[in-house]
Design a protein around this motif. Structure first.
Motif, PDB file in Angstrom:
ATOM      1  N   GLY A  89      24.837  73.304  66.599  1.00 27.23           N
ATOM      2  CA  GLY A  89      23.882  73.552  67.670  1.00 27.23           C
ATOM      3  C   GLY A  89      22.898  72.407  67.830  1.00 27.23           C
ATOM      4  N   TRP A  90      22.286  71.974  66.724  1.00 23.06           N
ATOM      5  CA  TRP A  90      21.357  70.847  66.761  1.00 23.06           C
ATOM      6  C   TRP A  90      22.049  69.578  67.248  1.00 23.06           C
ATOM      7  CZ3 TRP A  90      16.482  70.959  67.161  1.00 23.06           C
ATOM      8  CH2 TRP A  90      15.667  71.849  66.448  1.00 23.06           C
ATOM      9  N   SER A 115      19.905  71.160  58.582  1.00 22.59           N
ATOM     10  CA  SER A 115      20.751  70.481  59.565  1.00 22.59           C
ATOM     11  C   SER A 115      19.936  69.507  60.404  1.00 22.59           C
ATOM     12  CB  SER A 115      21.427  71.508  60.477  1.00 22.59           C
ATOM     13  OG  SER A 115      22.294  72.345  59.752  1.00 22.59           O
ATOM     14  N   LEU A 116      18.763  69.945  60.830  1.00 19.78           N
ATOM     15  CA  LEU A 116      17.895  69.065  61.613  1.00 19.78           C
ATOM     16  C   LEU A 116      17.502  67.837  60.793  1.00 19.78           C
ATOM     17  CD1 LEU A 116      16.240  68.397  64.116  1.00 19.78           C
ATOM     18  CD2 LEU A 116      14.410  69.842  63.210  1.00 19.78           C
ATOM     19  N   PHE A 120      19.282  75.891  59.231  1.00 19.05           N
ATOM     20  CA  PHE A 120      18.642  75.496  60.490  1.00 19.05           C
ATOM     21  C   PHE A 120      17.779  74.252  60.265  1.00 19.05           C
ATOM     22  CE2 PHE A 120      15.228  75.616  63.639  1.00 19.05           C
ATOM     23  CZ  PHE A 120      15.920  75.877  64.816  1.00 19.05           C
ATOM     24  N   CYS A 171      24.403  75.888  62.630  1.00 21.77           N
ATOM     25  CA  CYS A 171      23.109  75.323  63.029  1.00 21.77           C
ATOM     26  C   CYS A 171      23.233  73.818  63.262  1.00 21.77           C
ATOM     27  CB  CYS A 171      22.053  75.602  61.970  1.00 21.77           C
ATOM     28  SG  CYS A 171      21.566  77.340  61.850  1.00 21.77           S
ATOM     29  N   MET A 172      24.002  73.158  62.421  1.00 22.62           N
ATOM     30  CA  MET A 172      24.202  71.720  62.614  1.00 22.62           C
ATOM     31  C   MET A 172      24.920  71.441  63.927  1.00 22.62           C
ATOM     32  SD  MET A 172      26.051  68.837  60.214  1.00 22.62           S
ATOM     33  CE  MET A 172      24.602  68.591  59.178  1.00 22.62           C
ATOM     34  N   ALA A 194      22.404  69.552  70.990  1.00 23.54           N
ATOM     35  CA  ALA A 194      21.104  69.400  71.638  1.00 23.54           C
ATOM     36  C   ALA A 194      20.613  67.957  71.531  1.00 23.54           C
ATOM     37  CB  ALA A 194      20.092  70.357  71.014  1.00 23.54           C
ATOM     38  N   LEU A 195      20.802  67.349  70.369  1.00 28.16           N
ATOM     39  CA  LEU A 195      20.338  65.979  70.160  1.00 28.16           C
ATOM     40  C   LEU A 195      21.218  64.964  70.887  1.00 28.16           C
ATOM     41  CD1 LEU A 195      19.382  66.245  66.384  1.00 28.16           C
ATOM     42  CD2 LEU A 195      17.814  65.958  68.324  1.00 28.16           C
ATOM     43  N   LEU A 237      20.482  65.422  60.485  1.00 26.28           N
ATOM     44  CA  LEU A 237      20.778  64.732  61.748  1.00 26.28           C
ATOM     45  C   LEU A 237      19.726  63.679  62.068  1.00 26.28           C
ATOM     46  CD1 LEU A 237      22.086  67.745  63.834  1.00 26.28           C
ATOM     47  CD2 LEU A 237      23.368  65.663  63.301  1.00 26.28           C
ATOM     48  N   ILE A 251      25.005  75.461  72.811  1.00 29.01           N
ATOM     49  CA  ILE A 251      23.641  75.927  72.546  1.00 29.01           C
ATOM     50  C   ILE A 251      23.486  77.378  72.994  1.00 29.01           C
ATOM     51  CG2 ILE A 251      21.204  75.598  73.133  1.00 29.01           C
ATOM     52  CD1 ILE A 251      21.829  72.597  73.350  1.00 29.01           C
TER      53      ILE A 251
END
Length: 303
Positions: A129-130, A74-75, A71, A126-127, A133-134, A78, A161
């Motif tokens: 999902g992020w 990944s953030l 989680f 998680c990547m 969102a991004l 990115l 998401i």
């Protein structure tokens, strides 16, 4: 067989499926509307099912640790890609978007499955999902340059998401997965690779050879998306105390994937340069057959 050869073999299969998409589009058996509908099927059904299915597993301390670890990793990866892309393409938000966001869903998932096994998809959910969102927030801001264009509701209602939140909830409560439901989800998830590559093939069919030679910005995106960002990703994973072994390799595969097809969708939606967006998707996808096996072989040795 080495990871690099596995990745090469899988990409070769994906290119055959892309050729099917090109053939269907060029012969008029599938038009722009059909490709868009197939893309919607992937976005609203197939990818969400893949995410839910990967998270709907037996709860354990090890799996929980992996979810938490990926989680935050990944953030970080990115954000790294966004910063690098924005520094390189300061005057062109569309090119920055194209360089920053990989095709972690359409391309990353089948490559991770081929190289590391079906269960390894949990390392990149998680990547994904992020990333979505991004794209819906920072990505839209890149293309439009207008913060008012970013709609929180669009982010909250993004199907990927939502599926990520649902998958986490099922994992957290330890909900059992009925055999029948598991079989249905597995069947739907199996559509990801062929459907995604046919859609990519439809994009490729719309591009002309002359377009590739005339667009310098697209070639710059290829360098950033396929070489600079993956190498910096590998460096960051190597120096951090987390993200080693198969977890790091899965994240590297997702981060090194070609430009995501969503750039074309967002470009069309927000009056961006759709032609250039399609070219970045096509060119990076074609060149990834060279870059990905080399990078993953390097990653396997370093991680």
């Amino acid at each position: 067989m080495s990871y690099g050869l596995v990745i090469f073999a899988q990409i070769a299969q994906m290119f055959v499926l892309m050729a099917v998409g090109v053939l269907l589009f060029r012969t008029g058996r599938m038009g722009t509307a059909g490709a868009k509908d197939l893309g919607s099927l992937l976005l609203y059904v197939v990818i969400p099912v893949v995410i839910v299915r990967s998270l709907w597993t037996e709860r354990s301390e090890e799996t929980t640790a992996v979810i938490v670890e990926t989680f935050f990793l990944s953030l970080a990866l990115l954000v790294l890609a966004i910063v690098v892309s924005r520094l390189v393409f300061r005057r062109d938000g569309l090119l920055a978007f194209s360089a920053a966001f990989s095709n972690a869903g359409f391309v990353g998932i089948p490559l991770v499955q081929a190289a590391l096994g079906e269960g390894a998809v949990i390392y990149i959910v998680c990547m994904i999902g992020w990333l979505n969102a991004l794209q819906a927030s920072v990505g839209v801001l890149m293309i439009t340059g207008d913060g008012a264009s970013v709609r929180p509701r669009a982010i909250a209602t993004n199907p990927i998401i939502i599926s990520f939140a649902l998958g986490l909830a099922l994992y957290a409560v330890g909900a059992p997965e009925p055999a029948f439901v598991g079989d249905v989800l597995a069947t739907i998830a199996g559509l990801n690779t062929p459907a995604a590559m046919i859609v990519c093939g439809s994009y490729l069919a719309q591009a002309r050879l002359r377009d590739f030679s005339e667009s310098r910005g697209v070639w710059a995106v290829c360098g950033v998306r396929l070489v600079v960002v993956p190498l910096l990703t590998l460096l960051l994973l190597a120096v951090l105390p987390w993200g080693h072994g198969v977890v790091g390799l899965a994240l590297l595969i997702a981060a090194a994937a070609p430009t995501g097809a969503n750039v074309a969708i967002y470009a069309a939606q927000y009056d961006g340069d759709y032609k250039t967006a399609v070219l970045t998707v096509c060119t990076t996808t074609i060149l990834s057959i060279i870059s990905l096996p080399l990078l993953i072989s390097l990653g396997a040795a370093a991680l």
